[in-house]
Structure formats: structure tokens, C-alpha cells
Design an enzyme around this catalytic site. Structure first.
Site, PDB file in Angstrom:
ATOM      1  CE1 TYR A 137      -3.823  -2.432   0.201  1.00  0.00           C
ATOM      2  CE2 TYR A 137      -4.290  -0.545   0.890  1.00  0.00           C
ATOM      3  CZ  TYR A 137      -4.769  -2.109   0.987  1.00  0.00           C
ATOM      4  OH  TYR A 137      -6.114  -2.804   0.795  1.00  0.00           O
ATOM      5  CE  LYS A 187       2.625 -17.564  -3.265  1.00  0.00           C
ATOM      6  NZ  LYS A 187       1.363 -18.607  -3.084  1.00  0.00           N
ATOM      7  CG  ASP A 219      -2.061 -20.469  -1.839  1.00  0.00           C
ATOM      8  OD1 ASP A 219      -1.054 -20.202  -1.251  1.00  0.00           O
ATOM      9  OD2 ASP A 219      -1.295 -20.768  -2.845  1.00  0.00           O
ATOM     10  CG  ASP A 243      -7.990  -4.717   1.618  1.00  0.00           C
ATOM     11  OD1 ASP A 243      -8.780  -4.551   2.807  1.00  0.00           O
ATOM     12  OD2 ASP A 243      -7.816  -5.305   0.171  1.00  0.00           O
ATOM     13  CG  ASP A 247     -13.964  -7.690   2.624  1.00  0.00           C
ATOM     14  OD1 ASP A 247     -12.909  -6.585   3.235  1.00  0.00           O
ATOM     15  OD2 ASP A 247     -14.036  -6.946   1.518  1.00  0.00           O
TER      16      ASP A 247
END
Ligand code: IPM
Ligand code: MG
Length: 356
Positions: A137, A187, A219, A243, A247
């Protein structure tokens, strides 16, 4: 002593759910002063920057920020400098709100609302701890450019070890006070930042022998969240993974409109931290102004504000119990109603207030 809270309603359903939350807050703590200011699209539409100076100044002299949401369809595709979201981006960065805490709970009575089978989500209670001021970000360079006649764009993912360490500690501390399980998501099979992340988290783990630490690739974490959500206690991860996963975790509850969040930083001390509190869900322009948005996330964000910024655990818990009571008694806003009587935003807040 009277406390000042910066109330930033913003865009879309923000003003409606903020009104509901401010009403509940005033009911439990009439001594607290809420001062309202423009932010996001609401400011841009008046020819002001997304985060006007007056708004920033209000935040500076407030104990905490209660934030609605930002984002309007007419700004889609515009560069970040001219988007409502810039306000959040700046508030997080400039107030160093590096720890985003997103508790995900399925309220008794709402198990059937989840897109997963009820037995998978009954009693679900986990927390996503998202690093909020680093990673892709904020990394530089971050730009669109033309190189040898070809348009290209770059975002930079960068983490410094101290940034990883401080967010890891928040994760371990929260896990220690709960079911003592921490899942760190990265990751590391591909990303250098993730290899650093994992090494630092492992280092911090030595200070928390009582917490069981598990590492998951992002993942796989996304898959396990819908496969065995009940196994998670606290999840700690970097900005963008957080983020996305928050959700996903949020909708396990049946409505993203129920999820509050706290963004905390280095200012203040435990119980008296400066923080920004906001619903996880966005501005939902499609239902804005209709008075049907679910105010749960905003009301629970106000509860988190009381807990972390005003050192008022008792009032926070009262509000949480009242919200739980509304759901237990069958109170439902439109997106959760499924044939039951629909409560408007205002009526839902009224039900909460009546149980305080
Ligand atoms: C969130 C939101 C924001 C983010 C947007 C509005 C910039 O999705 O708080 O999760 O990406 O952080
Ligand atoms: Mg998001």
C-alpha cells in the site's frame, strides 16, 4: 473530564450508520463530546481535499476517530490523489495506525445467514490482525509511467523488520489472552518480504511459548478459512493479504455489515490508545440514503473505541451485549431478514439502545 471524539461520517451509508453509532455512544457516555467533520467524497464534493486540514486538526485534538466509510462511484478509476480513499490512506499513515484489529464473530441466531453450513460457523470467534501502514500500500516507487513507449505501472512491497515485529507482538498478545493460537499468513514460497516476515514472527514467538504458532501461505489460508473457520483464533498478516482475508472472514458471519474494526498505533497507552474505528464494510453507495444499512459494525466500532481509547471496558461490553440481544431476539436489518420483519438502520439502533 470530557473527551472529544472526531466523528467522520464520510460517504455512502457512512452518515447513516455513524448517526446510529453516535446515538448509542451518547446513551452510554453522555459526557463524551462528538465533533463532526468532512472526509472522503463528502469533502471532495465541496471542493476540499479528501482529508481537509480542519478534519486533520480535529483528529489531532481528539481521543479517537469514529469513522464511517469513504468511496463514491464517480471517483472510480481516478488516481489515488483524487479519490475519497486517500483520506483513510493518509489518516492511517500520518497517525501511524499500524495495527488493524478485525474481530469476526457469528452472533447466536445468525448461523443460518452464513454462506457456509451453520455447523461450520456456529460460535465462530476469530480476530484478523492486519498490518496497516506498510507493504504494497505504501512502498515506493508507486506510479504509472511510460518506458520506451510502453505504459507500465509499479507498486512496491517492502517491509522492515521492526514493522513486522511490532504487529507480530500485537498478534501474540491478543492470542495469549484468548485461545492461544496464532496463525501467521505469508507467501514465503515466492516473496522476499514474506521470508523476512516469517523469520521475524518466529523470533518473536520465542517470547510467547504458551502460544501455538502456525504459518500458512496466503492461498492456503484463504481456503482453510472457508473449510475450517472454527480452528482459527488470531490471524496476523501483512497489509494486502489482511485486506483480502478480512473481507473473506467477515462474510462468514452472513453480513459484512456486522464487522467492526480498530486501527491502533503507537500513541497513548493500553486502554488509552489513539485509534480509528470503522466498519469493515465499504460505503455501499447502492443502498445509501435508504435508511436500510446495517449499523451493527458502526455500533460495535464505537464499543471498540470505548475499550481501547477511553479505557471503558464496562460500556464496551454493555454495547456488545445489547447488540447480541437484538440478534437473539430476532432483530434483523434488510440484508439478513430473509422473510423476518425488517428493521431500519434507525430502528435497529433503537433496539440496541433499549437494551442498554
Ligand atoms: C479496508 C478498505 C480500504 C483498504 C480501502 C477503502 C482503501 O478496503 O479498510 O479494508 O483497502 O484498506
Ligand atoms: Mg478492505
Amino acid at each position: 473530564m470530557s473527551e472529544t471524539i472526531a466523528l467522520l461520517p464520510g460517504d455512502g451509508v457512512g452518515p447513516e450508520v455513524m448517526r446510529a453509532a453516535a446515538g448509542v455512544l451518547a446513551r452510554v457516555r453522555p459526557d463524551v463530546t462528538c465533533e463532526e467533520a468532512l472526509v472522503g467524497g463528502a469533502a471532495l464534493e465541496r471542493g476540499l481535499p479528501a482529508l481537509p486540514d480542519a478534519t486533520r486538526a480535529l483528529c489531532e485534538r481528539s481521543a479517537a476517530i469514529l469513522f464511517g466509510s469513504v468511496g463514491l462511484p464517480q471517483y472510480e478509476g481516478k488516481p489515488l490523489e483524487r479519490r475519497p480513499e486517500l483520506a483513510l490512506f493518509l489518516l492511517r499513515r500520518d497517525f501511524e495506525l499500524f495495527a488493524n484489529i478485525r474481530p469476526v464473530r457469528v452472533f447466536p441466531g445468525l448461523e443460518d445467514a452464513s454462506s457456509l453450513r451453520p455447523e461450520l460457523v456456529t460460535g465462530l470467534d476469530l480476530i484478523v490482525v492486519r498490518e496497516l501502514t506498510g507493504g504494497i500500500y505504501y512502498g515506493k516507487p508507486k506510479e504509472q509511467r511510460t518506458v520506451e513507449g510502453v505504459d507500465e505501472a509499479v507498486d512496491t512491497m517492502i517491509y522492515r523488520a521492526p514493522e513486522v515485529e511490532r504487529i507480530a507482538r500485537i498478534g501474540f498478545e491478543l492470542a495469549r489472552g484468548r485461545r492461544k493460537r496464532l496463525t501467521s499468513v505469508d507467501k514465503q514460497n515466492i516473496l522476499e518480504t514474506s521470508r523476512l516476515w516469517r523469520r521475524v514472527v518466529d523470533d518473536v514467538a520465542r517470547d510467547y511459548p504458551e502460544v501455538a504458532l502456525e504459518h500458512l501461505l496466503v492461498d492456503n489460508a484463504a481456503m482453510q478459512l472457508v473449510r475450517r473457520p472454527g480452528d482459527f483464533d488470531v490471524i496476523v498478516t501483512e497489509n494486502m493479504f489482511g485486506d483480502i482475508l478480512s473481507d473473506e472472514a467477515a462474510i462468514l458471519t452472513g453480513s459484512i455489515g456486522t464487522l467492526p474494526s480498530a486501527s491502533l498505533g503507537a500513541r497513548g497507552r493500553p486502554g488509552r490508545q489513539f485509534g480509528l474505528y470503522e466498519p469493515v464494510a465499504g460505503s455501499a453507495p447502492d443502498i445509501a440514503g435508504k435508511g436500510i444499512a446495517n449499523p451493527t459494525a458502526a455500533i460495535l466500532s464505537a464499543a471498540m473505541l470505548l475499550r481501547y481509547s477511553l479505557d471503558d471496558e464496562a460500556s464496551a461490553a454493555r454495547i456488545e451485549r445489547a447488540v447480541e440481544g437484538v440478534y437473539r431476539d430476532g432483530g434483523r436489518t434488510a440484508e439478513l431478514a430473509r422473510g423476518a420483519k425488517v428493521l431500519s438502520t434507525k430502528a435497529f439502533a433503537g433496539e440496541v439502545a433499549a437494551r442498554l
